[in-house]
Motif scaffolding. Structure first.
Motif, PDB file in Angstrom:
ATOM      1  N   GLY A 164       0.780  -1.220   0.000  1.00 49.22           N
ATOM      2  CA  GLY A 164       0.000   0.000   0.000  1.00 49.22           C
ATOM      3  C   GLY A 164       0.819   1.280   0.000  1.00 49.22           C
ATOM      4  N   LYS A 165       2.146   1.163  -0.065  1.00 52.87           N
ATOM      5  CA  LYS A 165       3.005   2.353  -0.041  1.00 52.87           C
ATOM      6  C   LYS A 165       3.672   2.536  -1.401  1.00 52.87           C
ATOM      7  CE  LYS A 165       3.867   1.846   4.847  1.00 52.87           C
ATOM      8  NZ  LYS A 165       4.860   1.648   5.892  1.00 52.87           N
ATOM      9  N   PRO A 166       3.697   3.778  -1.905  1.00 57.88           N
ATOM     10  CA  PRO A 166       4.305   4.015  -3.226  1.00 57.88           C
ATOM     11  C   PRO A 166       5.827   3.921  -3.178  1.00 57.88           C
ATOM     12  CG  PRO A 166       3.615   6.081  -2.253  1.00 57.88           C
ATOM     13  CD  PRO A 166       3.142   4.998  -1.330  1.00 57.88           C
ATOM     14  N   GLN A 167       6.396   3.342  -4.228  1.00 58.14           N
ATOM     15  CA  GLN A 167       7.844   3.226  -4.339  1.00 58.14           C
ATOM     16  C   GLN A 167       8.263   3.435  -5.791  1.00 58.14           C
ATOM     17  OE1 GLN A 167       8.975  -0.544  -2.677  1.00 58.14           O
ATOM     18  NE2 GLN A 167       8.925   0.275  -0.619  1.00 58.14           N
ATOM     19  N   THR A 168       9.384   4.114  -5.957  1.00 49.17           N
ATOM     20  CA  THR A 168       9.974   4.306  -7.267  1.00 49.17           C
ATOM     21  C   THR A 168      11.146   3.347  -7.373  1.00 49.17           C
ATOM     22  OG1 THR A 168       9.344   6.626  -7.222  1.00 49.17           O
ATOM     23  CG2 THR A 168      10.984   5.979  -8.841  1.00 49.17           C
ATOM     24  N   ILE A 169      11.202   2.587  -8.464  1.00 48.42           N
ATOM     25  CA  ILE A 169      12.250   1.587  -8.640  1.00 48.42           C
ATOM     26  C   ILE A 169      13.052   1.926  -9.892  1.00 48.42           C
ATOM     27  CG2 ILE A 169      12.719  -0.857  -9.007  1.00 48.42           C
ATOM     28  CD1 ILE A 169      10.051  -1.374  -7.512  1.00 48.42           C
ATOM     29  N   ILE A 170      14.366   1.928  -9.741  1.00 52.25           N
ATOM     30  CA  ILE A 170      15.272   2.191 -10.853  1.00 52.25           C
ATOM     31  C   ILE A 170      16.106   0.933 -11.057  1.00 52.25           C
ATOM     32  CG2 ILE A 170      17.109   3.673 -11.719  1.00 52.25           C
ATOM     33  CD1 ILE A 170      16.017   5.595  -9.366  1.00 52.25           C
ATOM     34  N   GLU A 171      16.116   0.437 -12.277  1.00 50.78           N
ATOM     35  CA  GLU A 171      16.884  -0.774 -12.572  1.00 50.78           C
ATOM     36  C   GLU A 171      17.460  -0.687 -13.976  1.00 50.78           C
ATOM     37  OE1 GLU A 171      12.949  -3.378 -13.801  1.00 50.78           O
ATOM     38  OE2 GLU A 171      14.015  -3.875 -11.977  1.00 50.78           O
ATOM     39  N   GLY A 172      18.358  -1.622 -14.275  1.00 56.38           N
ATOM     40  CA  GLY A 172      18.925  -1.678 -15.617  1.00 56.38           C
ATOM     41  C   GLY A 172      20.315  -1.096 -15.731  1.00 56.38           C
ATOM     42  N   TYR A 173      20.979  -0.784 -14.609  1.00 54.14           N
ATOM     43  CA  TYR A 173      22.339  -0.252 -14.657  1.00 54.14           C
ATOM     44  C   TYR A 173      23.302  -1.410 -14.852  1.00 54.14           C
ATOM     45  CZ  TYR A 173      26.419   2.528 -13.372  1.00 54.14           C
ATOM     46  OH  TYR A 173      27.617   3.179 -13.382  1.00 54.14           O
ATOM     47  N   THR A 174      24.192  -1.301 -15.832  1.00 51.44           N
ATOM     48  CA  THR A 174      25.089  -2.409 -16.151  1.00 51.44           C
ATOM     49  C   THR A 174      26.508  -2.195 -15.656  1.00 51.44           C
ATOM     50  OG1 THR A 174      25.517  -1.428 -18.318  1.00 51.44           O
ATOM     51  CG2 THR A 174      23.770  -3.091 -18.191  1.00 51.44           C
ATOM     52  N   GLY A 175      26.755  -1.126 -14.920  1.00 53.42           N
ATOM     53  CA  GLY A 175      28.094  -0.850 -14.402  1.00 53.42           C
ATOM     54  C   GLY A 175      28.347  -1.589 -13.093  1.00 53.42           C
ATOM     55  N   ALA A 176      29.353  -1.124 -12.359  1.00 55.52           N
ATOM     56  CA  ALA A 176      29.725  -1.742 -11.093  1.00 55.52           C
ATOM     57  C   ALA A 176      28.678  -1.446 -10.022  1.00 55.52           C
ATOM     58  CB  ALA A 176      31.081  -1.221 -10.647  1.00 55.52           C
ATOM     59  N   ASP A 177      28.532  -2.387  -9.081  1.00 54.37           N
ATOM     60  CA  ASP A 177      27.561  -2.203  -8.000  1.00 54.37           C
ATOM     61  C   ASP A 177      27.908  -0.991  -7.139  1.00 54.37           C
ATOM     62  OD1 ASP A 177      26.003  -4.301  -8.753  1.00 54.37           O
ATOM     63  OD2 ASP A 177      26.775  -5.704  -7.254  1.00 54.37           O
ATOM     64  N   GLU A 178      29.196  -0.733  -6.934  1.00 54.00           N
ATOM     65  CA  GLU A 178      29.606   0.407  -6.113  1.00 54.00           C
ATOM     66  C   GLU A 178      29.157   1.726  -6.739  1.00 54.00           C
ATOM     67  OE1 GLU A 178      30.881   0.304  -3.063  1.00 54.00           O
ATOM     68  OE2 GLU A 178      30.651  -1.861  -3.223  1.00 54.00           O
ATOM     69  N   ASP A 179      29.233   1.829  -8.065  1.00 55.31           N
ATOM     70  CA  ASP A 179      28.765   3.035  -8.747  1.00 55.31           C
ATOM     71  C   ASP A 179      27.256   3.197  -8.589  1.00 55.31           C
ATOM     72  OD1 ASP A 179      31.311   3.568  -9.574  1.00 55.31           O
ATOM     73  OD2 ASP A 179      31.029   2.869 -11.625  1.00 55.31           O
ATOM     74  N   PHE A 180      26.535   2.086  -8.674  1.00 57.36           N
ATOM     75  CA  PHE A 180      25.076   2.124  -8.547  1.00 57.36           C
ATOM     76  C   PHE A 180      24.681   2.501  -7.120  1.00 57.36           C
ATOM     77  CE2 PHE A 180      20.896  -0.170  -9.697  1.00 57.36           C
ATOM     78  CZ  PHE A 180      20.465   0.907 -10.452  1.00 57.36           C
ATOM     79  N   LYS A 181      25.444   2.009  -6.125  1.00 50.20           N
ATOM     80  CA  LYS A 181      25.185   2.374  -4.730  1.00 50.20           C
ATOM     81  C   LYS A 181      25.441   3.860  -4.515  1.00 50.20           C
ATOM     82  CE  LYS A 181      26.196  -2.099  -2.668  1.00 50.20           C
ATOM     83  NZ  LYS A 181      27.112  -2.854  -1.805  1.00 50.20           N
ATOM     84  N   GLN A 182      26.493   4.380  -5.137  1.00 56.71           N
ATOM     85  CA  GLN A 182      26.798   5.800  -5.022  1.00 56.71           C
ATOM     86  C   GLN A 182      25.684   6.631  -5.648  1.00 56.71           C
ATOM     87  OE1 GLN A 182      30.422   6.976  -6.941  1.00 56.71           O
ATOM     88  NE2 GLN A 182      30.075   9.137  -6.570  1.00 56.71           N
ATOM     89  N   LEU A 183      25.174   6.182  -6.779  1.00 50.23           N
ATOM     90  CA  LEU A 183      24.065   6.870  -7.441  1.00 50.23           C
ATOM     91  C   LEU A 183      22.815   6.849  -6.554  1.00 50.23           C
ATOM     92  CD1 LEU A 183      23.293   8.284 -10.092  1.00 50.23           C
ATOM     93  CD2 LEU A 183      22.563   6.060 -10.947  1.00 50.23           C
ATOM     94  N   ALA A 184      22.554   5.713  -5.904  1.00 52.12           N
ATOM     95  CA  ALA A 184      21.407   5.609  -4.993  1.00 52.12           C
ATOM     96  C   ALA A 184      21.557   6.601  -3.840  1.00 52.12           C
ATOM     97  CB  ALA A 184      21.292   4.190  -4.449  1.00 52.12           C
ATOM     98  N   LYS A 185      22.755   6.720  -3.321  1.00 58.76           N
ATOM     99  CA  LYS A 185      23.007   7.645  -2.213  1.00 58.76           C
ATOM    100  C   LYS A 185      22.763   9.092  -2.639  1.00 58.76           C
ATOM    101  CE  LYS A 185      26.584   8.733   1.159  1.00 58.76           C
ATOM    102  NZ  LYS A 185      27.947   8.444   1.596  1.00 58.76           N
ATOM    103  N   GLU A 186      23.206   9.444  -3.854  1.00 57.98           N
ATOM    104  CA  GLU A 186      23.001  10.800  -4.359  1.00 57.98           C
ATOM    105  C   GLU A 186      21.510  11.105  -4.558  1.00 57.98           C
ATOM    106  OE1 GLU A 186      25.317  11.473  -7.878  1.00 57.98           O
ATOM    107  OE2 GLU A 186      27.179  10.926  -6.879  1.00 57.98           O
ATOM    108  N   ILE A 187      20.766  10.129  -5.062  1.00 52.72           N
ATOM    109  CA  ILE A 187      19.326  10.330  -5.288  1.00 52.72           C
ATOM    110  C   ILE A 187      18.609  10.502  -3.958  1.00 52.72           C
ATOM    111  CG2 ILE A 187      17.207   9.211  -6.081  1.00 52.72           C
ATOM    112  CD1 ILE A 187      18.905   7.968  -8.340  1.00 52.72           C
ATOM    113  N   LYS A 188      18.927   9.666  -2.971  1.00 54.48           N
ATOM    114  CA  LYS A 188      18.285   9.772  -1.666  1.00 54.48           C
ATOM    115  C   LYS A 188      18.601  11.106  -1.006  1.00 54.48           C
ATOM    116  CE  LYS A 188      19.880   5.892  -0.008  1.00 54.48           C
ATOM    117  NZ  LYS A 188      20.146   4.770   0.906  1.00 54.48           N
ATOM    118  N   LYS A 189      19.826  11.561  -1.175  1.00 49.27           N
ATOM    119  CA  LYS A 189      20.219  12.845  -0.591  1.00 49.27           C
ATOM    120  C   LYS A 189      19.512  14.004  -1.298  1.00 49.27           C
ATOM    121  CE  LYS A 189      24.345  15.374   0.761  1.00 49.27           C
ATOM    122  NZ  LYS A 189      25.807  15.389   0.712  1.00 49.27           N
TER     123      LYS A 189
END
Length: 108
Positions: A44-69
């Motif tokens: 029942g809670k809305p969520q936005t999901i981003i997927e399909g990044y083919t680079g390194a997991d560390e880069d994707f984690k950094q991107l997630a941190k920037e978006i959350k911030k």
């Protein structure tokens, strides 16, 4: 004025090794295929999901941190997906486009 400042005045184009390291840390791997940004309701809670990044997991984690911030919201990184609490598809897509990524909106 210390020795480093004097050297910078003499050689303004020279980049020290510390500055080179900082520049490479901020760069993310750009991909050719678009990332997918979609909206789901889970428990029942809305969520936005981003997927399909083919680079390194560390880069994707950094991107997630920037978006959350940027959005000041909670979220997580699981199973090669960024899960952001709330419906922020438009803001996230604009942020990713500004960074140079191709983004595809899926769903409503």
């Amino acid at each position: 004025m210390d020795l480093q400042d004097q050297l910078k005045n003499l050689f303004p184009d020279h980049v020290t090794s510390e500055e080179e390291i900082q520049e490479t840390e901020n760069e993310l791997w750009m991909q050719h295929e678009p990332m997918i940004c979609k909206f789901e309701k889970r428990n029942g809670k809305p969520q936005t999901i981003i997927e399909g990044y083919t680079g390194a997991d560390e880069d994707f984690k950094q991107l997630a941190k920037e978006i959350k911030k940027l959005l000041s919201v909670g979220g997580s990184f699981k199973d090669e997906k960024i899960i952001i609490q709330g419906d922020y598809r438009d803001k996230i897509m604009q942020f990713l486009k500004d960074k140079g990524f191709k983004v595809k909106r899926v769903g409503g």
